[in-house]
Design a protein around this motif. Structure first.
Motif, PDB file in Angstrom:
ATOM      1  N   THR A 218      -4.723  -0.341   6.104  1.00  0.00           N
ATOM      2  CA  THR A 218      -4.263  -1.453   5.788  1.00  0.00           C
ATOM      3  C   THR A 218      -3.242  -1.911   7.007  1.00  0.00           C
TER       4      THR A 218
ATOM      5  N   TRP B 207     -10.169   2.819   9.230  1.00  0.00           N
ATOM      6  CA  TRP B 207      -9.114   1.974   9.746  1.00  0.00           C
ATOM      7  C   TRP B 207      -8.114   2.078   8.421  1.00  0.00           C
TER       8      TRP B 207
ATOM      9  N   ASP C  77     -19.981   3.676   9.760  1.00  0.00           N
ATOM     10  CA  ASP C  77     -18.906   4.441   9.193  1.00  0.00           C
ATOM     11  C   ASP C  77     -17.501   4.079   9.897  1.00  0.00           C
TER      12      ASP C  77
ATOM     13  N   ILE D  90      -6.875  -4.444   1.383  1.00  0.00           N
ATOM     14  CA  ILE D  90      -7.260  -5.015   2.674  1.00  0.00           C
ATOM     15  C   ILE D  90      -8.644  -5.140   3.236  1.00  0.00           C
ATOM     16  N   THR D  91      -9.173  -4.202   2.572  1.00  0.00           N
ATOM     17  CA  THR D  91     -10.809  -4.402   2.994  1.00  0.00           C
ATOM     18  C   THR D  91     -11.227  -5.800   2.647  1.00  0.00           C
TER      19      THR D  91
ATOM     20  N   ASN E 276      -5.954  10.122  -1.526  1.00  0.00           N
ATOM     21  CA  ASN E 276      -6.964   8.974  -1.092  1.00  0.00           C
ATOM     22  C   ASN E 276      -8.108   9.095  -2.420  1.00  0.00           C
TER      23      ASN E 276
ATOM     24  N   ARG F  13      -5.479   4.428  -1.976  1.00  0.00           N
ATOM     25  CA  ARG F  13      -4.265   5.044  -1.448  1.00  0.00           C
ATOM     26  C   ARG F  13      -3.088   5.215  -2.324  1.00  0.00           C
TER      27      ARG F  13
ATOM     28  N   THR G 225      -1.325   7.330  12.755  1.00  0.00           N
ATOM     29  CA  THR G 225      -1.929   6.892  11.579  1.00  0.00           C
ATOM     30  C   THR G 225      -1.817   7.809  10.157  1.00  0.00           C
TER      31      THR G 225
ATOM     32  N   ARG H  72      -5.664  12.863   5.368  1.00  0.00           N
ATOM     33  CA  ARG H  72      -4.284  12.606   5.560  1.00  0.00           C
ATOM     34  C   ARG H  72      -3.354  13.964   5.649  1.00  0.00           C
TER      35      ARG H  72
ATOM     36  N   GLY I 269     -11.004   6.055  -2.434  1.00  0.00           N
ATOM     37  CA  GLY I 269     -10.807   5.118  -1.415  1.00  0.00           C
ATOM     38  C   GLY I 269      -9.509   4.280  -1.657  1.00  0.00           C
TER      39      GLY I 269
ATOM     40  N   THR J  96       0.939  -1.198   0.056  1.00  0.00           N
ATOM     41  CA  THR J  96      -0.125   0.027   0.085  1.00  0.00           C
ATOM     42  C   THR J  96       0.783   1.303   0.064  1.00  0.00           C
TER      43      THR J  96
ATOM     44  N   GLU K 214     -12.557   6.498   3.171  1.00  0.00           N
ATOM     45  CA  GLU K 214     -12.581   7.677   3.107  1.00  0.00           C
ATOM     46  C   GLU K 214     -13.614   8.413   3.765  1.00  0.00           C
TER      47      GLU K 214
HETATM   48  C1  WTA Z   1      -8.872   6.753   4.771  1.00  0.00           C
HETATM   49  C2  WTA Z   1      -8.549   1.187   3.813  1.00  0.00           C
HETATM   50  C3  WTA Z   1     -12.158   8.501   7.011  1.00  0.00           C
HETATM   51  C4  WTA Z   1      -7.624   7.357   6.057  1.00  0.00           C
HETATM   52  C5  WTA Z   1      -9.462   0.498   4.883  1.00  0.00           C
HETATM   53  C6  WTA Z   1      -6.926   6.245   6.217  1.00  0.00           C
HETATM   54  C7  WTA Z   1     -10.957   7.036   6.308  1.00  0.00           C
HETATM   55  C8  WTA Z   1      -6.848   5.487   4.823  1.00  0.00           C
HETATM   56  C9  WTA Z   1     -11.704   5.800   6.376  1.00  0.00           C
HETATM   57  C10 WTA Z   1      -6.331   3.848   4.930  1.00  0.00           C
HETATM   58  C11 WTA Z   1     -13.054   6.516   7.013  1.00  0.00           C
HETATM   59  C12 WTA Z   1     -10.279   5.003   5.623  1.00  0.00           C
HETATM   60  N1  WTA Z   1     -13.174   7.706   7.248  1.00  0.00           N
HETATM   61  N2  WTA Z   1     -11.016   8.277   6.370  1.00  0.00           N
HETATM   62  N3  WTA Z   1     -14.139   5.858   7.512  1.00  0.00           N
HETATM   63  N4  WTA Z   1     -11.490   4.815   6.068  1.00  0.00           N
HETATM   64  N5  WTA Z   1     -10.024   6.255   5.621  1.00  0.00           N
HETATM   65  O1  WTA Z   1      -4.926   1.528   3.992  1.00  0.00           O
HETATM   66  O2  WTA Z   1      -7.064   8.485   5.606  1.00  0.00           O
HETATM   67  O3  WTA Z   1      -6.295   1.598   1.990  1.00  0.00           O
HETATM   68  O4  WTA Z   1      -5.590   6.343   6.859  1.00  0.00           O
HETATM   69  O5  WTA Z   1      -7.207   1.050   4.144  1.00  0.00           O
HETATM   70  O6  WTA Z   1      -7.906   5.783   4.302  1.00  0.00           O
HETATM   71  O7  WTA Z   1      -6.536   3.672   3.628  1.00  0.00           O
HETATM   72  P1  WTA Z   1      -6.250   2.130   3.328  1.00  0.00           P
END
Ligand code: WTA
Length: 690
Positions: free
Chosen positions: A455, A453, A450, A349-350, A562, A567, A539, A556, A565, A274, A427
């Protein structure tokens, strides 16, 4: 982020959760869980997972956050595949005949149900075939697959035999795959001849072949195991003798039984790449051969998930979607009530946590969705909800925003009454999209969770709990059980204990889902997550905490974008651009985007003698697509004779960001720039582009 509408809603915008349990019970439970995280997670690990040999009592958590040595359940041995599949096939669960995977292919008519019994047998066959091809415990197996059941089966087969899977999202380019194979020294690649998405065929095997043909993969990959595509003619592909293996018939010829390797809880389970921040001060890693063209390193890091992540995946799935009272080992005979659908891709990761591991570890039926939200039309999700009577539906704000554009009629054509919980991830969700999801999709009856989290966290760390936490559109609300959250002052690093507060988001104590290192670069891991604020996991996100203690993610604070969604490191895009012979310098910044949340704006200067032509600009767009993948395609590329630099030669990204977002009134002082006129030139060019 999407709009400045991420503001705290008025009082009346606080929504009651859809069933009732007092918030005070959450607060008590949460306080107890973080008072002693070791004991909290240790009790759950014993109750929720089956262990071959238990971890030594009293030492669930050892080591410290600071030096990255925190480890969970070490010495305990378990098998994640056994816990996710085998145990549900026998007593006391006896769910062998229940659906484990519900696959919905690209065409709505291609639906396949795989029961737990069938899944166990198939996973064993794939595991035996992997072993037959030479895969051994600890080997890294790269997966570049469509969203088909074979993908989940191969992940689980790796887990079963102690191999480490490295799933690469099928939107990545051959270059990106080659980098990942090379980094991980992955001798095995599993792919499919083709997949389908939105009515188009994805030539996955050819892309893989292009990747392994690159010089940096030479001598690394021993075999490419190719599943036949699920569509007609999926077996009509050519391979090279000794390299490509026809995997579908090989798997079919294997025995449907294969013993589980019992692994330490701290053994690696998967590698997932990631984008991350560089973790070093900007401007220090010049590329002298090109005159300091890109002042930062590429930032894709591989996070390593451990086997103990299974506990975190299982518990957060149950809590965040309100399954706890409905299914699970606490009541093994309870009938299944949920049809669970996370429509992400397993390459992120989701998908790992909330399509494959989390739901199966809970004995749920999980949907794998191969298509897109608009194929064959924009009612696809809602058609699926109606046909499968989906109860939990989990998607990203980008998808919600893009479907909202089609209005309320498409969802209204379907019976959505089976829905109980609606989730969002990836996001910040703007309140307008949240309300549409709540009102039009959930008909005002469903909890909208909502889930915040990353990766690196392995699973949810902040979310409302259905039926418990009152919701505020746009806030991910309160920390999950066992997560000890802190808001720090960004400058001093001091914890802010009062509310309301504004700062950066950190976590004070380890949790079992956390990634322990970056592949081959532990120092980088420490630099990015542990050193910015000693004593805390950082974070990379900014946040506000309102007077009710609710968290509002503001985005961020590092150099990570982002986009829908996904990264994307600004430095990755810059590296892709400067790899083009015409580009001398590149700087990439995020811009607000109505649907995608953030878009990508690239600025570049050219090497002497290269004129700025339409063809060149097209090539640069393509350059990013081929180096990273189509999902990273820039929204704007602006070429200029120079970029705004400080007198010491640092590119002023802050100013570039303001210009790209047309926030001209807050550009600030430009007199310290080596050539202040550059700003006016860029303002004109950006205006033309828009
Ligand atoms: C953002 C995805 C706001 C955040 C699961 C984080 C969010 C990055 C949310 C991680 C949310 C993820 N509200 N921002 N509910 N969920 N983020 O690693 O900036 O692809 O640090 O994981 O997405 O992105 P990653």
């Amino acid at each position: 982020m999407s709009k400045p509408d991420n503001e705290e809603p008025a009082e009346e915008d606080v929504y009651a959760a859809c069933t009732s349990a007092p918030l005070s019970s959450y607060k008590l439970h949460h306080a107890a869980s973080v008072r002693d995280v070791s004991s909290y997670w240790s009790k759950l690990a014993t109750a929720k997972l089956e262990w071959f040999s238990p971890f030594p009592s009293g030492s669930a958590l050892t080591g410290a956050l600071e030096d990255g040595s925190a480890s969970w359940f070490s010495g305990g041995r378990l098998n994640v595949c056994h816990n996710a599949v085998d145990r549900y096939c026998s007593s006391p669960y006896d769910r062998g005949n229940e659906t484990a995977i519900l696959w919905e292919g690209d065409e709505p008519t291609s639906v396949v149900r795989v029961t737990y019994d069938e899944l166990r047998k198939e996973v064993c066959r794939v595991a035996n075939a992997l072993v037959r091809c030479g895969v051994r415990r600890g080997d890294v197996v790269t997966l570049y697959m469509p969203m088909v059941p074979e993908l989940a089966m191969t992940m689980l087969a790796c887990a079963r035999i102690g191999a480490v899977h490295s799933v690469i999202f099928a939107g990545f380019s051959a270059d990106a795959i080659a980098d990942r194979i090379h980094d991980a020294g992955s001798m095995w690649v599993v792919t499919a001849s083709a997949g389908s998405r939105g009515g188009r065929s994805l030539p996955l095997k050819s892309i893989c072949d292009a990747a392994i043909g690159k010089e940096r993969c030479a001598g690394i990959v021993k075999k490419v195991l190719v599943f036949d595509g699920r569509g007609e003619g999926g077996d009509a592909w050519e391979g090279i003798e000794g390299v490509h293996v026809r995997f579908t018939p090989l798997v079919a010829s294997m025995r449907p039984a294969c013993p589980c390797e019992w692994m330490d809880a701290e053994d690696p389970l998967f590698i997932l790449y990631t984008s991350g921040s560089t973790g070093k001060p900007k401007g220090q890693s010049g590329r002298p051969e090109r005159g300091g063209v890109c002042d930062r390193d590429e930032t894709t890091l591989a996070r390593i998930g451990r086997r103990r992540y299974a506990l975190f995946a299982m518990v957060t799935t149950a809590n965040s979607f309100g399954l706890a009272q409905q299914t699970g080992p606490s009541d093994p005979n309870a009938p299944h009530k949920d049809v669970y659908a996370c429509v992400a891709d397993a390459g992120w990761i989701t998908g790992h946590t909330y399509i494959v591991y989390g739901p199966l570890l809970n004995g749920l039926s999980t949907l794998m969705f191969e298509s897109t939200p608009v194929y064959p039309d924009c009612g696809r999700y809602w058609d699926m909800v109606q046909r499968h009577k989906i109860t939990v539906f989990y998607t990203a704000p980008t998808a919600i925003r893009s479907l909202m554009r089609f209005g309320d009629d498409p969802p209204k054509r379907y019976d959505l009454s089976s829905l109980r919980v609606l989730g969002t991830v990836g996001e910040p969700i703007n309140p307008a999209a949240w309300k549409w999801y709540y009102d039009v999709i959930g008909n005002g009856r469903c909890s909208v969770v909502d889930t915040y989290w990353q990766t690196e966290t392995g699973g949810h760390v902040i979310t409302n709990l259905p039926g418990i936490t009152p919701m505020k559109p746009g806030s991910c609300t309160l920390p999950c059980y066992g997560i000890d959250l802190a808001v720090l002052d960004a400058t001093t690093g001091k914890e802010i204990t009062s509310s309301p507060a504004e700062g950066v988001l950190a976590i004070r104590q380890p949790w079992p889902g956390m990634a322990r290192t970056c592949l081959g670069d532990h120092q980088r891991y420490l630099a990015v997550y542990m050193k910015p604020y000693p004593g805390y996991y950082f974070t990379g996100d900014g946040c506000r905490r309102d007077s009710d203690g609710y968290i509002w993610i503001t985005g961020r604070v590092d150099d990570v974008l982002n986009v829908s969604g996904h990264r994307i490191g600004t430095a990755e895009v810059e590296s892709a651009l400067v790899a083009h012979e015409a580009v001398a310098q590149a700087a990439v910044v995020g811009i607000p985007h109505e649907i995608k949340g953030q878009g990508i704006c690239c600025y570049a200067t050219l090497v002497e003698g290269y004129p700025e032509t339409d063809i060149l600009i097209k090539e640069l767009f393509l350059q990013v697509r081929t180096h990273i993948g189509p999902f990273a395609t820039p929204d704007m590329i602006i070429i200029n004779g120079a970029l705004p630099m400080t007198r010491s030669g640092k590119i002023m990204r802050r100013i570039l960001r303001k210009i790209a977002s047309s926030e001209l009134d807050t550009i600030g002082d430009t007199s310290t720039l080596s050539d202040p006129l550059v700003v006016d030139e860029l303002i004109l060019k950006v205006a033309k582009f828009q």
